[in-house]
Design a protein around this motif. Structure first.
Motif, PDB file in Angstrom:
ATOM      1  N   PHE A 172       0.843  -1.191   0.000  1.00 29.21           N
ATOM      2  CA  PHE A 172       0.000   0.000   0.000  1.00 29.21           C
ATOM      3  C   PHE A 172       0.884   1.249   0.000  1.00 29.21           C
ATOM      4  CE2 PHE A 172      -2.483  -3.294   2.164  1.00 29.21           C
ATOM      5  CZ  PHE A 172      -3.672  -3.253   1.431  1.00 29.21           C
ATOM      6  N   PRO A 173       0.567   2.240  -0.819  1.00 33.29           N
ATOM      7  CA  PRO A 173       1.412   3.449  -0.879  1.00 33.29           C
ATOM      8  C   PRO A 173       1.148   4.407   0.278  1.00 33.29           C
ATOM      9  CG  PRO A 173      -0.395   3.662  -2.435  1.00 33.29           C
ATOM     10  CD  PRO A 173      -0.534   2.289  -1.822  1.00 33.29           C
ATOM     11  N   PHE A 174       1.322   3.926   1.514  1.00 33.04           N
ATOM     12  CA  PHE A 174       1.140   4.757   2.703  1.00 33.04           C
ATOM     13  C   PHE A 174       2.428   5.536   2.998  1.00 33.04           C
ATOM     14  CE2 PHE A 174      -2.047   1.380   4.188  1.00 33.04           C
ATOM     15  CZ  PHE A 174      -3.132   2.135   3.778  1.00 33.04           C
ATOM     16  N   TYR A 175       2.826   6.394   2.090  1.00 28.31           N
ATOM     17  CA  TYR A 175       4.123   7.057   2.235  1.00 28.31           C
ATOM     18  C   TYR A 175       4.179   7.921   3.489  1.00 28.31           C
ATOM     19  CZ  TYR A 175       5.641   5.628  -2.406  1.00 28.31           C
ATOM     20  OH  TYR A 175       6.036   4.886  -3.485  1.00 28.31           O
ATOM     21  N   ARG A 176       3.210   8.798   3.654  1.00 32.10           N
ATOM     22  CA  ARG A 176       3.258   9.713   4.796  1.00 32.10           C
ATOM     23  C   ARG A 176       3.037   8.978   6.108  1.00 32.10           C
ATOM     24  NH1 ARG A 176      -0.645  14.583   3.020  1.00 32.10           N
ATOM     25  NH2 ARG A 176      -1.867  12.826   2.241  1.00 32.10           N
ATOM     26  N   ALA A 177       2.187   7.974   6.101  1.00 33.84           N
ATOM     27  CA  ALA A 177       1.945   7.212   7.330  1.00 33.84           C
ATOM     28  C   ALA A 177       3.188   6.421   7.742  1.00 33.84           C
ATOM     29  CB  ALA A 177       0.749   6.282   7.142  1.00 33.84           C
ATOM     30  N   LEU A 178       3.824   5.759   6.786  1.00 38.22           N
ATOM     31  CA  LEU A 178       5.027   5.000   7.103  1.00 38.22           C
ATOM     32  C   LEU A 178       6.165   5.927   7.516  1.00 38.22           C
ATOM     33  CD1 LEU A 178       4.984   2.303   4.268  1.00 38.22           C
ATOM     34  CD2 LEU A 178       4.075   2.148   6.582  1.00 38.22           C
ATOM     35  N   LYS A 179       6.227   7.078   6.900  1.00 40.58           N
ATOM     36  CA  LYS A 179       7.263   8.048   7.277  1.00 40.58           C
ATOM     37  C   LYS A 179       7.077   8.491   8.720  1.00 40.58           C
ATOM     38  CE  LYS A 179       9.258  12.453   5.720  1.00 40.58           C
ATOM     39  NZ  LYS A 179       9.173  13.503   4.664  1.00 40.58           N
ATOM     40  N   ARG A 180       5.837   8.802   9.086  1.00 39.42           N
ATOM     41  CA  ARG A 180       5.575   9.236  10.458  1.00 39.42           C
ATOM     42  C   ARG A 180       5.826   8.103  11.443  1.00 39.42           C
ATOM     43  NH1 ARG A 180       0.489  12.871  11.449  1.00 39.42           N
ATOM     44  NH2 ARG A 180       2.041  14.378  10.750  1.00 39.42           N
ATOM     45  N   TYR A 181       5.487   6.880  11.075  1.00 37.61           N
ATOM     46  CA  TYR A 181       5.730   5.743  11.972  1.00 37.61           C
ATOM     47  C   TYR A 181       7.229   5.569  12.220  1.00 37.61           C
ATOM     48  CZ  TYR A 181       6.253   0.933  13.521  1.00 37.61           C
ATOM     49  OH  TYR A 181       6.624  -0.189  14.216  1.00 37.61           O
ATOM     50  N   LEU A 182       8.043   5.612  11.171  1.00 38.47           N
ATOM     51  CA  LEU A 182       9.482   5.425  11.349  1.00 38.47           C
ATOM     52  C   LEU A 182      10.090   6.570  12.146  1.00 38.47           C
ATOM     53  CD1 LEU A 182      10.491   4.107   7.809  1.00 38.47           C
ATOM     54  CD2 LEU A 182      10.423   2.824   9.944  1.00 38.47           C
TER      55      LEU A 182
END
Length: 1151
Positions: free
Chosen positions: A424-434
């Motif tokens: 899934f292209p959750f770019y902003r969500a994955l960025k915030r998680y990391l």
């Protein structure tokens, strides 16, 4: 309650991985392995220490007679036989090598050869005057191809000018030559730092190279690494020159690969001499921080691969570190900052895998640094030093880590990357998680890192398409604590409806920040032509985000050519791809000696003549071939001008309007530094004041408005392609003008002719015919037509696009009818166009003013299209979604919506008993939005998002080892604090490698109640989907004529809606009856099918067959096939003939 392994469609994230330098579990003592040296015999990888006892050891750079008995990689105990034969011998790869053993490029043996063969002196001799090279100098005897002589004045009979040079060899001179250029005699034209060779090597004559030239005198000039010092030279060394070449273009010679050529001809102005050019070949730098090291996937979760998707262990390090992994040396008070990156690569089955990573730097143990310095001290040792050490039997001493007294301590840092892979292209969500996970690792946390990782990878379900968003609060372990002063913003996860725009969790601001509006449209136009585009930037994540943004704006087309937004060096062959491509490269300042010079970076690339280079740092697009700037020059054209003029003007006005609304200047580069940042910062006070003064709640363009503008453009220029689809069985054969089988499915010539007629008849400008002529020859259009005429996973998106096309046509017609009317008043209810449903939508959205926005963009009359920085109102995407209806009835429920019985059925008896006699608290509490813009899209449910707490340490058994400082299996990396009320984990020695496997285990009864509920609902939904065999998706069945059916006055049309829904259920009913088995089951199936055929006959008598679609007939054909038998074959043939007689082609809508 047992938990099943999540499937591909139910996993937010597939894997968590750690990529770093160490393959050993003892990271404190493991030494980084140079690139290409993994698995190579360790005796090749190091220069042994001097002074050992073994006199028979014979490892040396010039011989392949090796001692394979020493297992140590960094500190071999063997000696070197320092006799004159070895020390004065040839290279390691010499012809007298009996075993033909070749050392890797970055092994210590090869680096030693590079160090010894570096050119330290350069000069000129005149052989025609009897001059000879001084002792130790080599003469350039031949040109680069070996066919011409090495005379700089080749072609003349009077002059014989030779270039001579001296290598480091046994001289031991540390300041080698780093560059050689040609300069004029005037000293004012000599660049700073260069020394001119004024006299020949024998000091007899003037050292001019251009002898015999008129009005043109050139000399050699060279530059040394004059800032070399013993300590710094071990870590960073400027590249040395390994060879000097002369290219005689008069005899057809071409520069060798990798040579840096001078631009001027040595013999310019000579009537008889050849065109000879000077070039140098530079070797790789040999410092500790210059050479690349091997990167490995050193840790991962889960440890075992999922059955449906494997972690790309080998490819992941290559994409994380595309230019290989390098070390950094910096002051301990100025340690390297962490950074974020993202990339996309294609999996084994063709699906695109999104990778989000956060790179941080860890200080190497001092013992590791000392081993590296000892190794490189022996690599850079001179002959005199070797002899001295051989005589004294003392090891070479390297500078201490602390440096001289009074100097700031410096340390050596190695990069490590924590990354996530997802479909899934959750770019902003994955960025915030990391970002938050890294922040948690730097401070005390209520749960170990392993819990945060398994919580996301294993336990959180995927949001429903078009359903409620998830807000995950990692820092809050309980729901009632989420509003009590926690600084971390929630992680927003949301998916658009299946029948809507494709998911892409990006803000769509990247192209407009890095490029001017003209260049944004230029790239969009080049993509529609499937051109070759190479994106370059010094910001790692910017390239991927901009590439992903552009490919999303192509909807309904999808990019089919080569697509690698983060191109590793190992895949540089993609630059030679013959078709269109979108490639991105990160210009790493670490690799480029601290500088991110894209122009200098381009010199090392060999590009095709059709490649456009997009420099995101400077906001420019090159002409084909990589040179110049697109649009510069009197006769240079802009690619965007090939787009149809009127749709282009409308698109441009909308984008300009949105840029003006948020006060952004396209191409100015504002905010680009935040893309790679590993930390999240709030807007500065001056920016907040500016936004408040302008009455704006944001400084970014709204992603929905940007996507909607390009969607309307695509609907306008190619939306009518479905009118020209043909039945493949009725299409004619013969020659195909357009190539391939495309004309089997679509009448291209008729579509082009219709565009030409529209260009001639309309007053909205031309360009449609030329644009479509170019578009139909692309792979994107061919795939779109094939997906439209056959069943594919993109069916839902295509249905959505056709609804957008129909709506845009009605909007344009309505706006044209009312152009002369007062926009202050909405159209009267009796207006013949658009439909009553559409008119009611317009009335609630501001009437004709919003219709004008859809055509021309924002103006002062409809500035309230976005109220309070929330969701935009009146966009085509939103109108289509509202017209088709939402499907929130199948959405996730929170705890307040679940009955006591439901909660008991989920295995939460204790929570259910506790809730008896009391009100169940609702988790739909208001949480201050701190940047959760993933769920502000018009495509996401308007219902309150589900607030989810983070993980806790519940279920982890307490051990006495945790209470001791540095105790436990982590070796001091984790400990539990006992002097606080709550258990806490911290990591004083950095990120723990490897992670503790036992901490990944999260007992189901210890999960937050809302997460257990969501997982239970997800599993029930999956079971329900498995029970029903759909011939088209559920939202298609609900959508079928939703508006028209309510307003229909035709009995046949109404019957078609009712019977059509019944036909879609017949295959599932027959499948259920067939599972019973026996003759009774077959008779029951026949009765069901006969009833369906009777309904079809009744529909025909009501003249309702003209309202049917292919899905209804397909259901009956599937039913006949499942029942089987010769009679059913005949019935299926008759049904197919009836379908064609109704004008419905197979896999295509009615024409």
């Amino acid at each position: 309650m047992a938990s099943k392994a999540p499937t591909q469609s139910s996993r937010l994230v597939d894997y968590f991985a750690v990529v770093g330098t160490f393959q050993s579990t003892d990271a404190d003592l493991a030494v980084p392995i140079p690139k290409g040296c993994n698995g190579v015999d360790k005796s090749l990888l190091d220069i042994p220490e001097f002074g050992g006892e073994d006199e028979n050891a014979n490892i040396h750079p010039e011989s392949s007679s090796l001692d394979h008995g020493n297992p140590e990689f960094s500190d071999s105990e063997s000696d070197i036989d320092f006799d004159s034969r070895i020390l004065g011998g040839d290279s390691f790869d010499s012809d007298d090598n009996p075993n033909d053993v070749k050392a890797p490029l970055y092994s210590a043996v090869s680096l030693r050869e590079i160090h010894r063969k570096a050119i330290v002196e350069v000069g000129v001799i005149y052989r025609d005057k009897g001059e000879e090279p001084p002792p130790g100098y080599e003469v350039l005897e031949l040109s680069c191809s070996g066919e011409g002589e090495g005379n700089a004045n080749a072609g003349t009979s009077s002059y014989d000018t030779r270039i001579v040079f001296k290598r480091r060899g046994s001289t031991g001179r540390p300041d080698h030559i780093t560059d050689i250029i040609l300069v004029s005699k005037s000293s004012s034209k000599v660049p700073a730092g260069y020394q001119v060779v004024n006299k020949t090597a024998m000091h007899r004559s003037d050292a001019s190279l251009s002898r015999g030239s008129y009005g043109h005198t050139v000399y050699l000039a060279y530059r040394r690494n004059s800032d070399w010092d013993e300590e710094g030279g071990l870590f960073n060394r400027q590249p040395s020159i390994s060879n000097i070449v002369l290219v005689n273009k008069s005899i057809g010679e071409q520069p060798p690969y990798g040579a840096e050529m001078a631009s001027r001809n040595i013999n310019y102005g000579s009537f008889s001499a050849n065109d000879v050019y000077l070039g140098v070949v530079k070797a790789v730098p040999t410092g500790i921080c210059d050479i690349p090291y091997e990167a490995f996937t050193v840790d991962r979760y889960p440890q075992k691969n999922w059955d449906d998707f494997q972690l790309p262990d080998n490819e992941l390090p290559m994409f994380i570190f595309p230019h290989h992994l390098r070390l950094k040396r910096a002051k301990v008070t100025n340690a390297p900052m962490p950074s974020f990156l993202s990339c996309v690569f294609t999996g084994m089955t063709g699906e695109r895998v999104v990778v989000a990573g956060l790179v941080f730097w860890e200080e190497l143990d001092e013992r590791v640094e000392e081993k590296l310095k000892a190794r490189h001290s022996r690599i850079h040792a001179t002959f005199s030093q070797e002899l001295q050490e051989l005589r004294t039997r003392t090891s070479f001493s390297s500078p201490s880590r602390g440096g001289s007294p009074g100097r700031t301590k410096r340390a050596l840092y190695a990069p490590k990357c924590i990354c996530l892979t997802s479909r899934f292209p959750f770019y902003r969500a994955l960025k915030r998680y990391l970002r938050q996970l890294y922040r948690v690792s730097l401070s005390a946390a209520p749960a170990p890192l392993e819990r945060y990782i398994s919580y996301l990878v294993t336990w959180l379900p995927v949001p429903r398409p078009g359903g409620r968003a998830f807000h995950v609060h990692l820092e809050a372990t309980e729901i009632d604590k989420m509003n009590k002063g926690y600084a971390l913003a929630p992680i927003a996860l949301a998916l658009p409806p299946r029948r809507g725009m494709p998911a892409m969790d990006l803000d769509f601001n990247g192209p407009f920040r890095a490029l001017s509006l003209t260049n944004v449209l230029n790239i969009f136009s080049l993509l529609l032509q499937e051109s070759q585009l190479l994106f370059l930037s010094s910001k790692a994540s910017l390239v991927t985000e901009i590439c992903e943004t552009f490919q999303s704006l192509l909807f309904p087309l999808s990019w089919q050519c080569c697509y690698v937004p983060r191109l590793p060096d190992a895949l540089s062959a993609c630059l030679d791809y013959p078709g269109g491509f979108v490639l991105g490269m990160h210009v790493d300042p670490v690799v480029r000696n601290g500088k991110a010079d894209i122009k200098d970076f381009l010199k090392g690339l060999i590009l095709q003549e059709s490649v456009h280079v997009v420099n995101l740092d400077e906001g420019t697009i090159s002409k084909p071939g990589g040179g110049g700037t697109l649009g510069s020059g009197m006769f240079s054209s802009q690619p965007y001008k090939m787009l149809p003029s009127y749709p282009l003007a409308t698109l441009k006005r909308k984008l300009e309007s949105e840029l003006k609304r948020v006060g952004m200047v396209a191409g100015r580069g504002d905010g680009l530094l935040d893309y790679d940042s590993a930390f999240e910062f709030a807007p500065t006070p001056d920016i907040q004041e500016m936004l408040q003064a302008r009455g704006m709640g944001e400084s970014n363009m709204n992603a929905d408005i940007v996507r909607d503008a390009f969607l309307c453009f695509m609907a306008d220029v190619m939306g009518n392609y479905t009118d020209f689809l043909v039945n493949p069985t009725k299409s004619g054969g013969g020659d195909n003008k357009w190539g391939g089988d495309l004309e089997t499915y679509i009448d291209i010539q008729a579509m082009i002719d219709a565009a030409e007629r529209k260009d001639r008849m309309s007053n909205t400008g031309g360009g449609r015919m030329e644009f479509l002529t170019s578009l139909v020859s692309t792979q994107m259009f061919s795939v779109l037509v094939q997906q439209r005429t056959s069943s594919s996973s993109n069916d839902d998106r295509l249905v959505f696009f056709e609804q957008v096309v129909a709506l845009c046509e009605r909007i344009n017609q309505h706006a044209d009818d009312d152009d002369d009317k007062d926009e202050k008043y909405p159209p009267p209810p009796s207006s013949p166009s658009p439909s009553k449903r559409l008119a009611s939508l317009f009335n609630t959205r501001g009437g004709v003013a919003n219709i004008q926005y859809l055509k021309k963009g924002l103006n002062q009359k409809n500035t309230n299209i976005i109220e309070g920085g929330g969701k935009p109102e009146g966009l085509v995407v939103q109108l289509v979604n509202e017209d088709m209806g939402s499907f929130e009835g199948d959405d996730y429920k929170d705890l307040s919506q679940l009955s006591i019985k439901d909660r008991i059925s989920e295995g939460d008896e204790a929570a259910a008993l506790t809730s008896q006699g009391s009100n169940i608290p609702s988790i739909q509490t208001h949480v201050e939005d701190k940047g959760c813009d993933a769920d502000t899209s018009v495509s996401v449910s308007s219902r309150q998002p589900l607030e989810l707490p983070g993980p806790s340490s519940e279920g982890i058994e307490y051990s006495e080892e945790e209470s001791s400082e540095g105790g436990g299996s982590g070796g001091g990396r984790r400990r539990a604090e006992t002097n606080t009320l709550e258990r806490q984990w911290n990591y004083p020695n950095g990120w723990p490698t490897p992670l503790e496997e036992s901490y990944f285990k999260y007992p189901l009864n210890c999960l937050p109640e809302i997460v257990r509920s969501l997982r239970s609902q997800a599993e029930e939904h999956k079971i329900q989907e498995g029970r029903v065999i759909l011939t088209r998706t559920a939202d298609e069945m609900v959508r079928s004529g939703r508006v028209e059916f309510a307003q229909s006055e035709s009995g046949g049309e109404s019957a078609a809606q009712v019977f059509g829904a019944y036909f879609l259920l017949v295959p599932t009913l027959v499948e259920c009856l067939a599972k019973r088995g026996g003759s009774e089951s077959r008779r029951s199936n026949n009765r069901v099918f006969l009833r369906a055929l009777g309904a079809l006959q009744r529909l025909k008598s009501l003249e309702g067959l003209k309202y049917t679609d292919e899905a209804m007939f397909r259901s009956l054909l599937i039913t006949a096939g499942r029942i089987g038998g010769p009679k059913m074959s005949g019935i299926a043939t008759a049904l197919f003939a009836e379908m064609q007689g109704c004008g419905v082609g197979a896999n295509a809508e009615r024409r």
